[in-house]
Design an enzyme around this catalytic site. Sequence first.
Site, PDB file in Angstrom:
ATOM      1  N   LYS A   1     -29.532  21.811  25.364  1.00  0.00           N
ATOM      2  CA  LYS A   1     -29.445  21.467  26.792  1.00  0.00           C
ATOM      3  C   LYS A   1     -28.242  20.563  27.032  1.00  0.00           C
ATOM      4  CE  LYS A   1     -34.383  22.082  27.516  1.00  0.00           C
ATOM      5  NZ  LYS A   1     -35.736  21.516  27.626  1.00  0.00           N
TER       6      LYS A   1
ATOM      7  N   GLN B   1     -38.693  15.871  27.697  1.00  0.00           N
ATOM      8  CA  GLN B   1     -38.969  16.987  26.786  1.00  0.00           C
ATOM      9  C   GLN B   1     -40.417  16.912  26.305  1.00  0.00           C
ATOM     10  OE1 GLN B   1     -36.845  19.504  26.187  1.00  0.00           O
ATOM     11  NE2 GLN B   1     -38.248  20.554  24.822  1.00  0.00           N
TER      12      GLN B   1
ATOM     13  N   ASP C   1     -37.271  20.070  35.989  1.00  0.00           N
ATOM     14  CA  ASP C   1     -38.214  20.967  35.318  1.00  0.00           C
ATOM     15  C   ASP C   1     -39.141  21.642  36.333  1.00  0.00           C
ATOM     16  OD1 ASP C   1     -38.138  21.456  32.574  1.00  0.00           O
ATOM     17  OD2 ASP C   1     -38.872  19.447  32.083  1.00  0.00           O
TER      18      ASP C   1
HETATM   19  N1  GUN Z   1     -40.747  21.926  25.917  1.00  0.00           N
HETATM   20  C1  GUN Z   1     -40.662  23.274  25.734  1.00  0.00           C
HETATM   21  N2  GUN Z   1     -40.141  23.851  26.830  1.00  0.00           N
HETATM   22  C2  GUN Z   1     -39.902  22.861  27.729  1.00  0.00           C
HETATM   23  C3  GUN Z   1     -39.360  22.837  29.045  1.00  0.00           C
HETATM   24  O1  GUN Z   1     -38.997  23.846  29.641  1.00  0.00           O
HETATM   25  N3  GUN Z   1     -39.257  21.618  29.621  1.00  0.00           N
HETATM   26  C4  GUN Z   1     -39.660  20.495  28.984  1.00  0.00           C
HETATM   27  N4  GUN Z   1     -39.537  19.338  29.637  1.00  0.00           N
HETATM   28  N5  GUN Z   1     -40.172  20.480  27.776  1.00  0.00           N
HETATM   29  C5  GUN Z   1     -40.286  21.665  27.146  1.00  0.00           C
END
Ligand code: GUN
Length: 311
Positions: A55, A99, A122
């Site tokens: 990311k 996350q 998100d």
């Molecule tokens: N963990 C696995 N996929 C995601 C996601 O799309 N967003 C977040 N914040 N954590 C994750």
Amino acid sequence: MKNVPRLLDGVAIASAIKAEVALEVKELAGKGVVPGLAVILVGHVPASEIYVRSKVKTCGELGIYSEMLTPPESITTDEMLALVAELNARPEIDGILIQLPLPKHVDTKRLLEAVSPDKDVDGFHPVNAGRLQAGQPGLAPCTPAGIIEILKRSNLPIAGQNAVVVGRSDIVGKPAAMMLLNASATVTVCHSKTRDLPKITREADLLVAAIGRAGFVTPEMVKPGATLIDVGINRVTDAAEVKEFFDSDPAREATFAKRGSVVVGDIHPKAFEIAGAYTPVPGGVGALTIAMLMHNTVKAAKLRRGIAMEK
Ligand code: GUN
């Protein structure tokens, strides 16, 4: 004649979206605005570390400012709340991503609700879930938004289609169903208590599988010619299972021989053979998630400053 299903290339679609986001970032730079994303990664979860690194790297490639915060596993809910409050208050931060999963002792729900809805890239905050439901501008969860992008950019119809979503998670199943409904599909949401699931999935013109079980959707559950959207990412390590899924696929068998595991979606690979179109795993829906996060970060930067969105 043998059916040749259309492969929906998530990697190519993600590249196109990222190129568009990079252009928007350039335009914003002309206005003196640099979108900023803060990612919070707690403790050491190897899979999360890989995602977060990816990311942050993508932010760099597109000209988005990013910050990675890495508190220790021992951080308390209150300390995390203070961290989020700080990021909520910082003007140069447009997006906040916590996350998941978080350590067990941390109250995930409370934290997700502490993120300012306007910085919730998100799309997990109940306010954004409400905006999605009400058809108001907001930030939508990245994975379901990616599904819609795949369908639209592949010119596959949604309006009037029988869409069946298997799985009702807050992150994928529920918002995917809502987005498909907003795009005028006739939507059915199925889950573990659904009676005679195959009868329902066989009616689907558009089948979204987000259950988290390798190869759960078998060919008998699929209407020939349907569009299959596979959200699952399951690592299979059992040789017999690999053989069952990829009996005549030398590439996958070679991957298994080399790594000791292969990634399988929620849809059985043999079901793809009777589809009209399908998203592969890997290289399908998963490839879109980061692109949509970048899109959301730019969207948040614009919405917060009252700059009109391109779409
Ligand atoms: N963990 C696995 N996929 C995601 C996601 O799309 N967003 C977040 N914040 N954590 C994750």
